[in-house]
Scaffold this motif. Sequence first.
Motif, PDB file in Angstrom:
ATOM      1  N   VAL A  99      13.791  28.394 -21.708  1.00  0.00           N
ATOM      2  CA  VAL A  99      12.926  29.729 -21.151  1.00  0.00           C
ATOM      3  C   VAL A  99      11.478  29.201 -21.740  1.00  0.00           C
ATOM      4  CG1 VAL A  99      12.307  32.076 -21.303  1.00  0.00           C
ATOM      5  CG2 VAL A  99      14.819  31.369 -21.316  1.00  0.00           C
ATOM      6  N   THR A 100      10.606  29.119 -20.692  1.00  0.00           N
ATOM      7  CA  THR A 100       9.109  28.878 -20.942  1.00  0.00           C
ATOM      8  C   THR A 100       8.368  30.036 -20.529  1.00  0.00           C
ATOM      9  OG1 THR A 100       9.695  26.538 -20.586  1.00  0.00           O
ATOM     10  CG2 THR A 100       7.399  27.095 -20.590  1.00  0.00           C
ATOM     11  N   SER A 101       7.516  30.539 -21.356  1.00  0.00           N
ATOM     12  CA  SER A 101       6.560  31.426 -21.245  1.00  0.00           C
ATOM     13  C   SER A 101       5.310  31.183 -21.015  1.00  0.00           C
ATOM     14  CB  SER A 101       6.331  32.387 -22.752  1.00  0.00           C
ATOM     15  OG  SER A 101       7.594  33.056 -23.045  1.00  0.00           O
ATOM     16  N   PHE A 102       4.551  32.138 -19.966  1.00  0.00           N
ATOM     17  CA  PHE A 102       3.342  31.594 -19.520  1.00  0.00           C
ATOM     18  C   PHE A 102       2.187  32.731 -19.692  1.00  0.00           C
ATOM     19  CE2 PHE A 102       6.176  28.729 -17.412  1.00  0.00           C
ATOM     20  CZ  PHE A 102       5.507  27.670 -17.678  1.00  0.00           C
ATOM     21  N   LEU A 103       1.098  32.666 -19.559  1.00  0.00           N
ATOM     22  CA  LEU A 103       0.181  33.558 -19.790  1.00  0.00           C
ATOM     23  C   LEU A 103      -0.180  34.470 -18.360  1.00  0.00           C
ATOM     24  CD1 LEU A 103      -2.593  31.763 -21.649  1.00  0.00           C
ATOM     25  CD2 LEU A 103      -1.027  33.615 -22.505  1.00  0.00           C
ATOM     26  N   SER A 104       0.381  33.719 -17.150  1.00  0.00           N
ATOM     27  CA  SER A 104       0.020  34.478 -15.827  1.00  0.00           C
ATOM     28  C   SER A 104       1.156  33.968 -15.037  1.00  0.00           C
ATOM     29  CB  SER A 104      -1.372  33.764 -15.281  1.00  0.00           C
ATOM     30  OG  SER A 104      -1.195  32.559 -14.997  1.00  0.00           O
ATOM     31  N   LEU A 105       1.242  34.728 -13.978  1.00  0.00           N
ATOM     32  CA  LEU A 105       2.266  34.565 -12.966  1.00  0.00           C
ATOM     33  C   LEU A 105       1.987  33.252 -12.144  1.00  0.00           C
ATOM     34  CD1 LEU A 105       4.706  35.414 -11.298  1.00  0.00           C
ATOM     35  CD2 LEU A 105       3.219  37.094  -9.972  1.00  0.00           C
ATOM     36  N   ASP A 106       0.521  32.805 -11.782  1.00  0.00           N
ATOM     37  CA  ASP A 106       0.453  31.604 -11.211  1.00  0.00           C
ATOM     38  C   ASP A 106       0.889  30.467 -12.049  1.00  0.00           C
ATOM     39  OD1 ASP A 106      -0.802  33.327  -9.108  1.00  0.00           O
ATOM     40  OD2 ASP A 106      -2.887  33.139 -10.013  1.00  0.00           O
ATOM     41  N   GLN A 107       0.644  30.608 -13.087  1.00  0.00           N
ATOM     42  CA  GLN A 107       1.200  29.355 -14.070  1.00  0.00           C
ATOM     43  C   GLN A 107       2.756  29.039 -13.851  1.00  0.00           C
ATOM     44  OE1 GLN A 107      -0.516  30.287 -17.798  1.00  0.00           O
ATOM     45  NE2 GLN A 107      -2.133  29.188 -17.635  1.00  0.00           N
ATOM     46  N   ALA A 108       3.365  29.991 -13.884  1.00  0.00           N
ATOM     47  CA  ALA A 108       4.602  30.105 -13.919  1.00  0.00           C
ATOM     48  C   ALA A 108       5.196  29.565 -12.547  1.00  0.00           C
ATOM     49  CB  ALA A 108       5.601  31.480 -14.299  1.00  0.00           C
ATOM     50  N   LEU A 109       4.641  30.297 -11.540  1.00  0.00           N
ATOM     51  CA  LEU A 109       5.102  29.749 -10.106  1.00  0.00           C
ATOM     52  C   LEU A 109       4.545  28.407  -9.870  1.00  0.00           C
ATOM     53  CD1 LEU A 109       3.822  32.953  -8.041  1.00  0.00           C
ATOM     54  CD2 LEU A 109       6.378  32.169  -8.793  1.00  0.00           C
ATOM     55  N   GLU A 110       3.466  27.670 -10.468  1.00  0.00           N
ATOM     56  CA  GLU A 110       3.279  26.383 -10.340  1.00  0.00           C
ATOM     57  C   GLU A 110       4.014  25.467 -10.991  1.00  0.00           C
ATOM     58  OE1 GLU A 110      -0.510  24.083 -12.353  1.00  0.00           O
ATOM     59  OE2 GLU A 110      -1.273  25.719 -11.208  1.00  0.00           O
ATOM     60  N   GLN A 111       4.629  25.930 -12.227  1.00  0.00           N
ATOM     61  CA  GLN A 111       5.637  25.139 -12.859  1.00  0.00           C
ATOM     62  C   GLN A 111       6.991  25.067 -12.213  1.00  0.00           C
ATOM     63  OE1 GLN A 111       5.533  22.974 -15.429  1.00  0.00           O
ATOM     64  NE2 GLN A 111       3.437  23.167 -14.988  1.00  0.00           N
ATOM     65  N   LEU A 112       7.347  26.025 -11.551  1.00  0.00           N
ATOM     66  CA  LEU A 112       8.329  26.479 -10.535  1.00  0.00           C
ATOM     67  C   LEU A 112       8.549  25.356  -9.502  1.00  0.00           C
ATOM     68  CD1 LEU A 112      10.528  29.276  -9.660  1.00  0.00           C
ATOM     69  CD2 LEU A 112       9.570  27.792  -8.017  1.00  0.00           C
ATOM     70  N   GLU A 113       7.307  25.255  -8.745  1.00  0.00           N
ATOM     71  CA  GLU A 113       7.136  24.321  -7.560  1.00  0.00           C
ATOM     72  C   GLU A 113       7.313  22.984  -8.300  1.00  0.00           C
ATOM     73  OE1 GLU A 113       7.067  24.873  -4.505  1.00  0.00           O
ATOM     74  OE2 GLU A 113       7.325  26.970  -4.775  1.00  0.00           O
ATOM     75  N   ARG A 114       6.625  22.590  -9.264  1.00  0.00           N
ATOM     76  CA  ARG A 114       6.864  21.316 -10.001  1.00  0.00           C
ATOM     77  C   ARG A 114       8.132  20.843 -10.199  1.00  0.00           C
ATOM     78  NH1 ARG A 114       6.859  20.243 -15.043  1.00  0.00           N
ATOM     79  NH2 ARG A 114       6.325  18.071 -15.855  1.00  0.00           N
TER      80      ARG A 114
END
Length: 89
Positions: A48-63
């Motif tokens: 589990v990796t925490s992020f400051l924003s939803l955009d950052q989490a979605l970017e990592q998901l796509e990666r």
Amino acid sequence: LCVRLERTGDEPLDRRFYILMVVQDLFGAVALVRRWGRDERERSQQTVTSFLSLDQALEQLERHKAICLKRGYHLVAVERGRVDPRTLC
């Protein structure tokens, strides 16, 4: 958001799954949950990796999704909205 990828092979041990989930906790924090392995119940691993924003989490998901696709996984399911972690997509 939940994305499920699978890789199949000739042998049962060649079968693998990879699940990516973006979740939000009760305090509003956003996290990317990655779960992978051969058997979902016994030998799977999770991080589990925490992020400051939803955009950052979605970017990592796509990666991570792109990496899996390059490694021979194929997309099985994408679900948006409320995801029950017990069903895993």
